[in-house]
Design an enzyme around this catalytic site. Structure first.
Site, mmCIF file in Angstrom:
data_model
loop_
_atom_site.group_PDB
_atom_site.id
_atom_site.type_symbol
_atom_site.label_atom_id
_atom_site.label_comp_id
_atom_site.label_asym_id
_atom_site.label_seq_id
_atom_site.Cartn_x
_atom_site.Cartn_y
_atom_site.Cartn_z
ATOM 1 N N LYS A 96 96.002 13.885 52.864
ATOM 2 C CA LYS A 96 94.935 14.825 52.514
ATOM 3 C C LYS A 96 94.234 15.176 53.821
ATOM 4 O O LYS A 96 93.513 14.361 54.396
ATOM 5 C CB LYS A 96 93.961 14.203 51.523
ATOM 6 C CG LYS A 96 92.811 15.126 51.131
ATOM 7 C CD LYS A 96 91.978 14.486 50.021
ATOM 8 C CE LYS A 96 90.820 15.395 49.648
ATOM 9 N NZ LYS A 96 89.689 15.297 50.588
ATOM 10 N N GLY A 185 82.348 18.496 45.365
ATOM 11 C CA GLY A 185 81.235 19.181 44.730
ATOM 12 C C GLY A 185 81.102 18.987 43.238
ATOM 13 O O GLY A 185 80.089 19.365 42.647
#
EC number: 2.8.1.10
Length: 256
Positions: A96, A185
């Site tokens: 990632k 988020g």
């Protein structure tokens, strides 16, 4: 079924492993989430070697796929070094990729991200890039060799949900065949459901579960929300309207 780089998974929820109150609570949350993929950060502090070994043993015992990340890297060079270390430590080509451009918002640096992604893809890594919701950046990452995109919903750890649903919906329409994961988020399960209703393939959650009063219960709530959102998307929901539309037909109604 969710598919990344030829590997298939039943769960569409990816779970981060940082910030949990204890290893046992982390393990409970992973089990409750039904997630089959967890993200991990490479610990570079030598003083934490034993703790790192214990953590790695815990993750292996859970039987989940590991997605190492380059969290905390601010330059392509840092990210490349961390990626190579992660491949050696965790034994996977998955990475990632995070290249942070701003320390206040933790917004990704699109230029450094594309540069690092191109090099890593050429070196045989299977890259999951953490990016903003810009279509051109997405195009460049795909050209670099990325077969998965991970646009943010909002700044990392903010819990704001989907700041720009229009941009995310546009990205889904623009890349119908690329696995898309909303990363960062997400604050509550309804945010995750909303992302899945837009047609995203998966969501990645960390802070919203780790910092919850009951991480295991929150992990389960997110699992249900992701499943519900995906089912809703596949059921072809109605379009929103500006005006009312009667749900009860007039046919057969008595007029007095």
């Amino acid at each position: 079924m969710l598919e990344f780089y030829g590997k298939r998974f039943e769960s569409r929820l990816l779970l981060g492993t940082a910030q949990y109150p204890s290893p046992s609570i982390l393990a409970d949350a992973v089990r409750a989430s039904l997630s089959r993929i967890v993200t991990v950060s490479l610990r570079r502090e030598s003083g934490e070697a034993r703790a790192g070994q214990d953590f790695w043993a815990l993750i292996k015992a859970l039987g989940v796929a590991v997605l190492p990340n380059t969290a905390g890297c601010h330059t392509p060079r840092e990210a490349l070094t961390t990626a190579h270390m992660a491949r050696e430590v965790f034994g996977t080509n998955w990475i990632k990729l995070e290249v942070i451009g701003d320390t206040d918002t933790l917004q990704p640096d699109p230029f450094g991200l594309v540069e690092a992604a191109r090099i890593l893809c050429d070196e045989g890594f299977e890259v999951f890039p953490y990016m903003n919701d810009d279509l051109i950046v997405a195009e460049r990452l795909i050209e670099a060799g990325c077969k998965v995109l991970m646009p943010w919903g909002a700044p990392i750890g903010s819990g704001r949900g989907l700041n720009n649903p229009y941009a995310l919906k546009t990205m889904r329409a623009h890349f119908p065949d690329i696995p898309l994961v909303v990363d960062a988020g997400i604050g509550v399960p309804s945010h995750a459901a909303a992302a899945m209703e837009l047609g995203f393939d998966a969501v990645l959650i960390n802070t919203a579960v780790a910092k919850a009063g009951d991480p295991a219960a929150m992990a389960r709530a997110f699992a249900l929300a992701v499943e519900a959102g995906r089912l809703a998307y596949e059921a072809d929901p109605i379009e929103a309207r500006d005006m009312a539309s009667p749900s009860t037909p007039l046919l057969g109604k008595a007029f007095l």
